[in-house]
Scaffold this motif. Structure first.
Motif, PDB file in Angstrom:
ATOM      1  N   LEU A  99       0.822  -1.218   0.000  1.00 22.53           N
ATOM      2  CA  LEU A  99       0.000   0.000   0.000  1.00 22.53           C
ATOM      3  C   LEU A  99       0.853   1.262   0.000  1.00 22.53           C
ATOM      4  O   LEU A  99       0.336   2.363  -0.135  1.00 22.53           O
ATOM      5  CB  LEU A  99      -0.875   0.056   1.256  1.00 22.53           C
ATOM      6  CG  LEU A  99      -2.224  -0.626   1.241  1.00 22.53           C
ATOM      7  CD1 LEU A  99      -2.948  -0.331   2.543  1.00 22.53           C
ATOM      8  CD2 LEU A  99      -3.050  -0.149   0.067  1.00 22.53           C
ATOM      9  N   GLY A 100       2.151   1.122   0.197  1.00 26.79           N
ATOM     10  CA  GLY A 100       3.042   2.270   0.328  1.00 26.79           C
ATOM     11  C   GLY A 100       2.874   3.257  -0.813  1.00 26.79           C
ATOM     12  O   GLY A 100       2.811   2.862  -1.973  1.00 26.79           O
ATOM     13  N   ALA A 101       2.782   4.526  -0.456  1.00 32.00           N
ATOM     14  CA  ALA A 101       2.710   5.625  -1.417  1.00 32.00           C
ATOM     15  C   ALA A 101       1.418   5.669  -2.218  1.00 32.00           C
ATOM     16  O   ALA A 101       1.318   6.396  -3.199  1.00 32.00           O
ATOM     17  CB  ALA A 101       3.921   5.604  -2.359  1.00 32.00           C
ATOM     18  N   GLU A 102       0.392   4.941  -1.800  1.00 30.54           N
ATOM     19  CA  GLU A 102      -0.913   4.998  -2.496  1.00 30.54           C
ATOM     20  C   GLU A 102      -1.682   6.223  -2.022  1.00 30.54           C
ATOM     21  O   GLU A 102      -2.764   6.125  -1.417  1.00 30.54           O
ATOM     22  CB  GLU A 102      -1.716   3.727  -2.209  1.00 30.54           C
ATOM     23  CG  GLU A 102      -1.258   2.510  -2.970  1.00 30.54           C
ATOM     24  CD  GLU A 102      -1.687   2.510  -4.433  1.00 30.54           C
ATOM     25  OE1 GLU A 102      -2.309   3.492  -4.876  1.00 30.54           O
ATOM     26  OE2 GLU A 102      -1.369   1.525  -5.128  1.00 30.54           O
ATOM     27  N   ILE A 103      -1.109   7.400  -2.307  1.00 31.46           N
ATOM     28  CA  ILE A 103      -1.670   8.609  -1.713  1.00 31.46           C
ATOM     29  C   ILE A 103      -2.942   9.100  -2.394  1.00 31.46           C
ATOM     30  O   ILE A 103      -3.595  10.003  -1.884  1.00 31.46           O
ATOM     31  CB  ILE A 103      -0.646   9.754  -1.683  1.00 31.46           C
ATOM     32  CG1 ILE A 103      -0.191  10.091  -3.102  1.00 31.46           C
ATOM     33  CG2 ILE A 103       0.549   9.391  -0.802  1.00 31.46           C
ATOM     34  CD1 ILE A 103       0.487  11.436  -3.177  1.00 31.46           C
ATOM     35  N   HIS A 158      -5.653   7.808  -2.382  1.00 31.49           N
ATOM     36  CA  HIS A 158      -6.812   7.525  -1.516  1.00 31.49           C
ATOM     37  C   HIS A 158      -6.568   7.914  -0.067  1.00 31.49           C
ATOM     38  O   HIS A 158      -7.193   7.377   0.845  1.00 31.49           O
ATOM     39  CB  HIS A 158      -7.253   6.084  -1.700  1.00 31.49           C
ATOM     40  CG  HIS A 158      -7.714   5.856  -3.102  1.00 31.49           C
ATOM     41  ND1 HIS A 158      -8.963   6.216  -3.532  1.00 31.49           N
ATOM     42  CD2 HIS A 158      -7.054   5.413  -4.197  1.00 31.49           C
ATOM     43  CE1 HIS A 158      -9.066   5.975  -4.839  1.00 31.49           C
ATOM     44  NE2 HIS A 158      -7.916   5.486  -5.268  1.00 31.49           N
ATOM     45  N   ILE A 159      -5.681   8.857   0.130  1.00 35.04           N
ATOM     46  CA  ILE A 159      -5.581   9.514   1.432  1.00 35.04           C
ATOM     47  C   ILE A 159      -6.789  10.424   1.591  1.00 35.04           C
ATOM     48  O   ILE A 159      -7.160  11.131   0.655  1.00 35.04           O
ATOM     49  CB  ILE A 159      -4.256  10.324   1.486  1.00 35.04           C
ATOM     50  CG1 ILE A 159      -3.117   9.391   1.876  1.00 35.04           C
ATOM     51  CG2 ILE A 159      -4.360  11.512   2.405  1.00 35.04           C
ATOM     52  CD1 ILE A 159      -1.788  10.064   2.005  1.00 35.04           C
ATOM     53  N   CYS A 160      -7.392  10.386   2.760  1.00 39.30           N
ATOM     54  CA  CYS A 160      -8.532  11.270   3.008  1.00 39.30           C
ATOM     55  C   CYS A 160      -8.019  12.676   3.305  1.00 39.30           C
ATOM     56  O   CYS A 160      -7.322  12.897   4.287  1.00 39.30           O
ATOM     57  CB  CYS A 160      -9.373  10.762   4.176  1.00 39.30           C
ATOM     58  SG  CYS A 160     -10.725  11.895   4.571  1.00 39.30           S
ATOM     59  N   PRO A 202     -12.581  15.233   4.987  1.00 42.12           N
ATOM     60  CA  PRO A 202     -13.607  14.363   5.563  1.00 42.12           C
ATOM     61  C   PRO A 202     -15.021  14.931   5.425  1.00 42.12           C
ATOM     62  O   PRO A 202     -15.990  14.193   5.597  1.00 42.12           O
ATOM     63  CB  PRO A 202     -13.198  14.240   7.035  1.00 42.12           C
ATOM     64  CG  PRO A 202     -12.224  15.327   7.288  1.00 42.12           C
ATOM     65  CD  PRO A 202     -11.619  15.705   5.986  1.00 42.12           C
ATOM     66  N   CYS A 214     -13.232   4.291  -4.246  1.00 40.59           N
ATOM     67  CA  CYS A 214     -12.745   3.344  -3.235  1.00 40.59           C
ATOM     68  C   CYS A 214     -13.746   3.155  -2.099  1.00 40.59           C
ATOM     69  O   CYS A 214     -13.532   2.320  -1.215  1.00 40.59           O
ATOM     70  CB  CYS A 214     -11.404   3.805  -2.663  1.00 40.59           C
ATOM     71  SG  CYS A 214     -11.533   5.137  -1.454  1.00 40.59           S
ATOM     72  N   GLY A 215     -14.816   3.955  -2.110  1.00 42.29           N
ATOM     73  CA  GLY A 215     -15.799   3.848  -1.035  1.00 42.29           C
ATOM     74  C   GLY A 215     -15.648   4.937   0.015  1.00 42.29           C
ATOM     75  O   GLY A 215     -16.519   5.125   0.860  1.00 42.29           O
ATOM     76  N   GLY A 216     -14.516   5.656  -0.031  1.00 44.05           N
ATOM     77  CA  GLY A 216     -14.283   6.710   0.942  1.00 44.05           C
ATOM     78  C   GLY A 216     -14.875   8.044   0.492  1.00 44.05           C
ATOM     79  O   GLY A 216     -15.496   8.146  -0.575  1.00 44.05           O
TER      80      GLY A 216
END
Lengths: 313, 313
Positions: free
Chosen positions: B160-164, B166-168, B171, B179-181
């Motif tokens: 998952l490293g560096a998969e930014i 999908h960083i929230c 909010p 991705c669901g977020g």
């Protein structure tokens, strides 16, 4: 057999903690001396040298038996050991490791930031035993961070690595952080931050609460929340949400195996950990992976442990 | 001298790109084959093996001359080469490297995520030459990331490293991400995200604009903003702000020396880079340090370069 010992030094603003370890991680002796910060902290390294010499002599250990001395300092540290600024020690533009190695006849010395060193200590002998990648978050007066990957500290280009207390998490914040920014994680997730959040909710809320805005502390918030106080719970949830989101951010950036939560706020125990985990879970929508979230176990010894561990690579 | 070549393979959803390199980084030959994704993508690795064999034979290279083959794949990859899922290839629960090494009589193979591999390529032969720590951000249909520290890819515990993407980062967002977020960086910083932002501003704004909500693209936004269109500039500033804040977050987490901005959106060039830098500077209040921010230079070749580089450690 020679070179079977390592020494860990944790330099704080009031005391210098030191520990003598075997290469296997047994802590043989632990002691401390006061930190003399006057005159730009010029006595600190000579004081450490004298104290280390004394303990070595008393223990019948000669230089050849010591693999090296690791030092954790309260400031950003470049990988080559350069420290630009340690406000709490009075240091500016120093190479503390070179100074110590010179006084101690060439014993190897490594220097790193205290939060990073504590993370390495937890990974070696504390809650992170058996893991290789760990992120430690220290929730105290401020918020610190330490990152260990593949068993090594991640310093970053100039030692800013893992300084997550000053990550901007809320650009809409109007109150200024001590760093000059607005909406730093530290403004919500430190002990001070939790108390501030509670005060803000108390000022706006009609609900009855045992919390007194004049005297509220992070501990009072957690105690009241555990006892069912709605205002305290609301304040705790703000902390949980910011930390849960930060754990998601860190997972999607470096994906550690484990988050170690340390510092005074972590004394709230399972209540804190469970709250953080709920929020972390809410934000982790991209992947089914969850890093473990646990409280740190070494307390004030994390620093000397990690500092010593640096000398075993 | 034996083992003087490395081969880089970049597996995409429609084509597999391949390159034959010397150990010094000279690209001797570049070619590609179609990606056959039917039947769970079972033909992909045998196709690569056959193609590599053909090129080796035509070039008079025997197995002993090849140090290894690196592969970048469009999915999270564990450090041991396990790939849980590559939707674009049809792969599920595979070790593509083991398959390839078996077919090719034991030639060593390493596998990593394509975004991480591209970052390594830029560090070796592109905009990151001479740096050891680099974060690459790819702004395309989605947002990808790749992290290289001390010259090595950071995969994270499960890739998952560096998969930014999908960083929230927001909010409060009501629109859901794929991705669901809610409020993922990708929702604002991808080409799609920039067009969406422009549409939202157009719907609320009274200002005249050359942008048409029906047909607006990221490129149209940047072209119009460069020409002084106020609505387009407002949309561009939203992107700059999210990316500038993310660069601050990443600096305070891993402190790279350089940010490499790649992908289709990066064609906006200096206008994009300067806008990101302004926002990054606004958020960097804790330290005077700034990582360099530049556009990536290898384009579609970054993947084969980085894949080949993995085999030189």
């Amino acid at each position: 057999m020679s070179a079977q010992y390592v020494i860990g030094v944790d330099v704080g603003g009031t005391t210098v903690k030191m520990g003598l370890f075997t290469a296997e991680g047994d802590l043989l002796k632990k002691w401390e001396i006061p930190t003399r910060t006057e005159n730009g902290g010029e006595a600190i390294i000579p004081d450490i040298a004298a104290s280390v010499r004394g303990v070595m002599a008393a223990s019948g250990i000669v230089s050849e038996d010591v693999r090296g001395i690791g030092i954790g300092v309260p400031g950003a540290t470049r990988s080559d050991g350069y420290v630009a600024l340690c406000p709490n020690l009075g240091w500016r533009n120093v190479y503390p490791g070179r100074l110590l190695t010179d006084i101690l006849d060439g014993i190897p010395v490594k220097v790193s930031n205290d939060a990073n060193v504590a993370a390495l200590g937890e990974q070696w002998l504390g809650c992170g035993r058996g893991t290789k990648n760990l992120f430690m978050i220290t929730l105290g007066t401020g918020v610190g961070g330490g990152l260990v990957m593949d068993g090594k500290i991640v310093n970053g280009a100039n030692g800013l690595g893992a300084e997550i207390g000053h990550i901007c998490v809320n650009p809409a914040e109007r109150r200024q952080c001590t760093c000059g920014g607005y909406g730093c994680l530290e403004q919500y997730a430190s002990a001070t931050g939790v108390a501030n959040t509670a005060r803000q909710i108390l000022a706006k809320s009609e609900a009855k609460s045992v919390l007194d805005p004049e005297t509220v502390t992070a501990k009072a918030v957690f105690d009241a929340a555990k006892a069912g106080d709605a205002v305290a719970m609301e304040a705790a949830e703000v902390l949980f949400d910011y930390l849960g989101r930060e754990l998601q951010n860190l997972t999607q950036t470096v994906e550690p195996e484990l988050f170690a939560i340390g510092g005074g706020v972590s004394k709230a125990g399972d209540f804190l950990i469970d709250g953080i985990k709920r929020a972390y879970d809410r934000y982790m929508t991209y992947s089914a992976y969850r890093a473990k979230v646990v409280t740190a176990t070494l307390g004030n010894d994390a620093g000397i442990c990690g500092a010593a561990r640096m000398m075993l690579d």
